[in-house]
Structure formats: structure tokens, C-alpha cells
Write an enzyme that holds these catalytic residues in place. Sequence first.
Site, PDB file in Angstrom:
ATOM      1  N   CYS A 393       0.833  -1.211   0.000  1.00 45.37           N
ATOM      2  CA  CYS A 393       0.000   0.000   0.000  1.00 45.37           C
ATOM      3  C   CYS A 393       0.871   1.266   0.000  1.00 45.37           C
ATOM      4  CB  CYS A 393      -0.970  -0.030   1.175  1.00 45.37           C
ATOM      5  SG  CYS A 393      -2.441   0.946   0.846  1.00 45.37           S
ATOM      6  N   HIS A 522      -3.614  -4.931   0.312  1.00 50.43           N
ATOM      7  CA  HIS A 522      -2.927  -5.541   1.462  1.00 50.43           C
ATOM      8  C   HIS A 522      -3.008  -7.063   1.375  1.00 50.43           C
ATOM      9  CE1 HIS A 522      -2.317  -1.873   3.892  1.00 50.43           C
ATOM     10  NE2 HIS A 522      -3.397  -1.450   3.268  1.00 50.43           N
ATOM     11  N   GLU A 524      -1.450  -9.188   2.957  1.00 47.19           N
ATOM     12  CA  GLU A 524      -1.280  -9.818   4.276  1.00 47.19           C
ATOM     13  C   GLU A 524      -2.604 -10.233   4.906  1.00 47.19           C
ATOM     14  OE1 GLU A 524      -0.638  -6.615   3.567  1.00 47.19           O
ATOM     15  OE2 GLU A 524      -1.139  -5.263   5.216  1.00 47.19           O
TER      16      GLU A 524
HETATM   17  N1  GLN Z   1      -1.825   6.605   3.070  1.00 44.18           N
HETATM   18  C1  GLN Z   1      -2.026   5.895   1.854  1.00 44.18           C
HETATM   19  C2  GLN Z   1      -3.438   6.091   1.324  1.00 44.18           C
HETATM   20  O1  GLN Z   1      -4.325   6.439   2.064  1.00 44.18           O
HETATM   21  C3  GLN Z   1      -1.728   4.425   2.023  1.00 44.18           C
HETATM   22  C4  GLN Z   1      -2.662   3.731   2.957  1.00 44.18           C
HETATM   23  C5  GLN Z   1      -2.149   2.397   3.437  1.00 44.18           C
HETATM   24  O2  GLN Z   1      -0.961   2.136   3.379  1.00 44.18           O
HETATM   25  N2  GLN Z   1      -3.026   1.572   3.940  1.00 44.18           N
HETATM   26  O3  GLN Z   1      -3.670   5.887   0.177  1.00 44.18           O
END
Ligand code: GLN
Length: 548
Positions: A393, A522, A524
Site C-alpha cells: 500500500c 494488502h 497480508e
Molecule cells: N496513506 C495511503 C493512502 O491512504 C496508504 C494507505 C495504506 O498504506 N493503507 O492511500
Amino acid sequence: MTIKKKKKRKFIFIVGGVMSSVGKGVTSSSISSILKARGYKTTNVKCDMYINLDAGTIRPTEHGEVFVGEDGIESDQDLGNYERFTGNVMASENYITTGQVYNEVIQRERNLFYAGEDVEVVPDIPNEIIRRIKVAATKDDAEITVVEFGGTVGEYQVLLFLEAARMMKLKNPNDITFVLVSYLPVPAHIGEMKTKPTQHAARTLNSAGIQADFIIARGVHKIDTPRRERLATFCNIAPDHAISAPDVSSIYEVPLILEEEKMSTKLLKKLELKPRKNDMTKWRNLVKRINCCTKEVTIGIVGKYFGTGEFTLADSYISVIEAIKHGSWMNNIKPILKWVDSEEFEKHPEKLKNLKQYDGIIVPGGFGTRGIEGIIKTIQYVRENKIPYLGLCYGMQLACVEFARNVMKKTSAHTVEIDEETEYPIIIVNPSQKKNIKTQQYGATMRLGAYTAILKEGSTVQKIYGKTKISERHRHRYEYNNAYREEMEKKGLEVVGVNPESNLVEIIELKNHPFFIGTQFHPEFKSQPMQPHPLFCEFVKIIVKQKK
Ligand code: GLN
């Protein structure tokens, strides 16, 4: 006319005594998994006492990771354990908070649902709790639902939840059972396990009108016969209902530990359910495999939620940590995880070369400004020094920013999350998100839950997944800016997965690097010990290969 008999559903309530963080979540998950191994359809519910409608706005260092369900629920990290232990898919219905309960009751009152009656805390709030628990059981068509209450008995805010459970028991005494997960300390100056705090916890539960049927005796050691008897006498349970649950090296041993004490048989008897075949083979095989892993690799996790000590760290990134373990065990590897605070590299860039000691680097998800320049420096270092890299992410977004700055020579490139006015907005905000940010609508408004991605034929990720259509879970507000895609790809950072409906970029990979992959989602969240996530498996596999 034949009347369809209503399905009998059973419920196991898990409550905590003495102190929190002693493994209620793992116990709830393990109980669900051993009953599933007996051929019963189970599900899990977590009740959190917060006024928050979900866990989405809670700081990870305060509350642990925000776990994301398939339907986009931002929940307590325990739902992650439920999925990892049982393979069941968790959704909004499996997560209940005080806030949701009150919110619903108040909405109904506005809609004249209560037909002119005054709405009372008791019974209207417990009734709504009961309704929600039953909705979850029905959604998952569970024969047995394991319901975990956050915190410990005796906390003021758990009372209405205990009241709900008590009311359910009163109505259907044979369908409900209570498990108290309690801690037996061994004070250093005595060197003996003490049962008294647990006795107090059992009494506190009594004062809410509830008698524990089982006590899970958590502690550093197994409980011995005198302590078993003391728990039985003073907590009013059968001696063989005091279940020993000593510390173990891996949480995945807990189902086996419980079965050593015939926990599933005792629970089924209590709930008047017939014993079915018991098959714990896959659990035994898993634990055997874990214990056989002796060869080590060292993986650095670079991030910024590192402020409050080791304990918090593990909780903030629990799904990432578990996914690394799952992928490692699959390769017969014991992973050594090291926390790297990215802010260090901002103050002391010369320390970047210390990254050489890691066999692989992961940058997990995150938000905001702190430590970001240090993360970007880290990514540059691993890219240039060919250290295997997995960016999750934010870790993917910042990999793109780094590439734009240092390879495409757009030195002021950034994500608009940090620099709204940047000349080169590599990561932008979705138009739909702009309004949310402006009006401060932050709760449950990110891009959340499962989305499809189509993988590029012949790409590394397509080979890793072994298919071209995947579905993964998301939690972010910002996105890859397609305006830079062509130039970025020409220079070697390829887009290898895209959402077919929105054309949003979901995965990137770098050419001419042993392993450099970034995911907007994600992975994970979907890794399980029995079914490790392919990206984590391959990451460790490449690390091992590189090491040779
Ligand atoms: N801050 C970034 C966004 O909001 C990544 C979010 C995250 O890593 N879950 O897009």
C-alpha cells in the site's frame, strides 16, 4: 403443511478476567478451529466496547492493527486471527461495537420502531446486541458461534454485553456456555502460580448473573492438580473444566494445547451436541513444520509506528508479521523480524548502509508525513542494492515516488497526501475522495475491502499467483497517477495489475531486480498458516535463493 424446524444455534461466550492481552483472541480462534475440526460449522464475533462505529479511525499503536474484511469492514485485529485459524471469511456482521448498537437503537427510535414506548438502556440495548449476534450466526449459517467480549469482566462498559449474554442463557440454557479466559500470575518472590485474581474475576462475572462453565488458565506454566482443584472449588466449576493454557512458542499450537485437555469434547457435551469425528492432522502437521524450521533469514520492516516499544509494534502490524511467518514456514525458514525506524535515516543518512544486514525489506501500510523521507531513502537503497523489496500500500505508493524522483529525475515528485501542490503528483487522490477529505468524512470512506485485479500476462506477479484474475483487500484513499504510467514503464517500473472497472493501478514490479514488487492492496490480510499468500512465499523464496 410441514413446518420448517428452526435451526438450533449454539453460542460460546468468551470473556476475559484479571487482565487483557493474555490471548482471548487466540483462544476464541482456537476454540472455533477445534470445533470446526470436529465437523461443526462455526463462526466468530468480536464485540468491542468502544463508541467507535468501527476500528477505522483508531490509531494502530493504541488498538493494534485495523483488520479489513472482505466487505470492507475496518475491524479489530482479532478478526484477522479468526480468519487465520478457521479459514472462515469475516465481514461487518462479525464485528459489533457499542457505537453500532446505540446508533441502531437511536435510528430506530427516530423511525418510530418503538411505537411510542420510551426506549430504555435495559432491555433495548442488550436486545440489539442479541439481535446482532444472531444476525452474524445466521449469515454464516453457523451451528456454533464463538462470541468474544473485548476487555475484562468488571469493566463498566462490558456490562450491557454481559447482560445480553445472560438474557440469552436464561432463554435457552442449553445453547449457551461461558468461557472465562483468565491469567494466573507467578509473583517472582513467591514463585508459585496464584489463583486468587481468577477467583475474583469469576465472582465479578457472578455479580453480572453469569457463571463461568470453563476457565482457560493462561500463564507461564501448566496448572497443577492443587490449582485445578482450587479453581474448581472457588470458581464453582468442574475440575476438568479448568483448562491449562500455558505460554507456547507459536500461537498455532494453541488448538493442540486445548485438545490435549479434550476441550472440544467438553464443549460439545456442555452444549448438548453430538461428538463427531475429530481430525487435528493439519494442525499437527503445521506445528511440526514450524518447529522444523531452523534456517534463518532476516527481514527488516521499515515504518513509523514504532513509537511505543516492541509490544505495540507487533500488534500494529500483526497481519504482516503473520503473513511473513506463513510464507517463511512454507519455505522451511524461520524468519527473524527486525523493526527499522525510518526517521533514523532522515537524521542519519549514513545509517542507510546498515540495511545491507537484512535479507529482505518490507514497507507496510501507513498514513501521513512522519518518517516518509526516510522510507523513500530506504526504497532507493534497496532498489539500487538489489535487496528484495515488498511494498504494501503506502510501500507501493512511495516506491513510485522514489522511482520518479531518482530515476525519472523529477526530484520534487510526491504523493499529494503529503504535498498537495507538488509539481509531479505521482500518487493522487481519487475525485470521489476529495469531498470526503474536505468535509472531514473520514470514517469508513476509504477504498475498502475486496477488489479485482487483472494481472499482466507473463509478468512476475502473474507467475507468482499462477492466474490472471485475483481479488485482494484494500484500505487507502490515494492512488497511482496513470498520467505517469507510460514514462514510468519505459524506465522499468511496470504496472502489472489493474482493476478492470476503474483502471486503478493495483500492482507494480521493477524489471532487472531480484524482487521488487509493490501492491496497492494488502495481501497480508488473506494469508493463512495453512494457505500462505503467494507473494510472501515467493518473497522469502527469492531471499533464500539470493542468500545462497
Ligand atoms: N496513506 C495511503 C493512502 O491512504 C496508504 C494507505 C495504506 O498504506 N493503507 O492511500
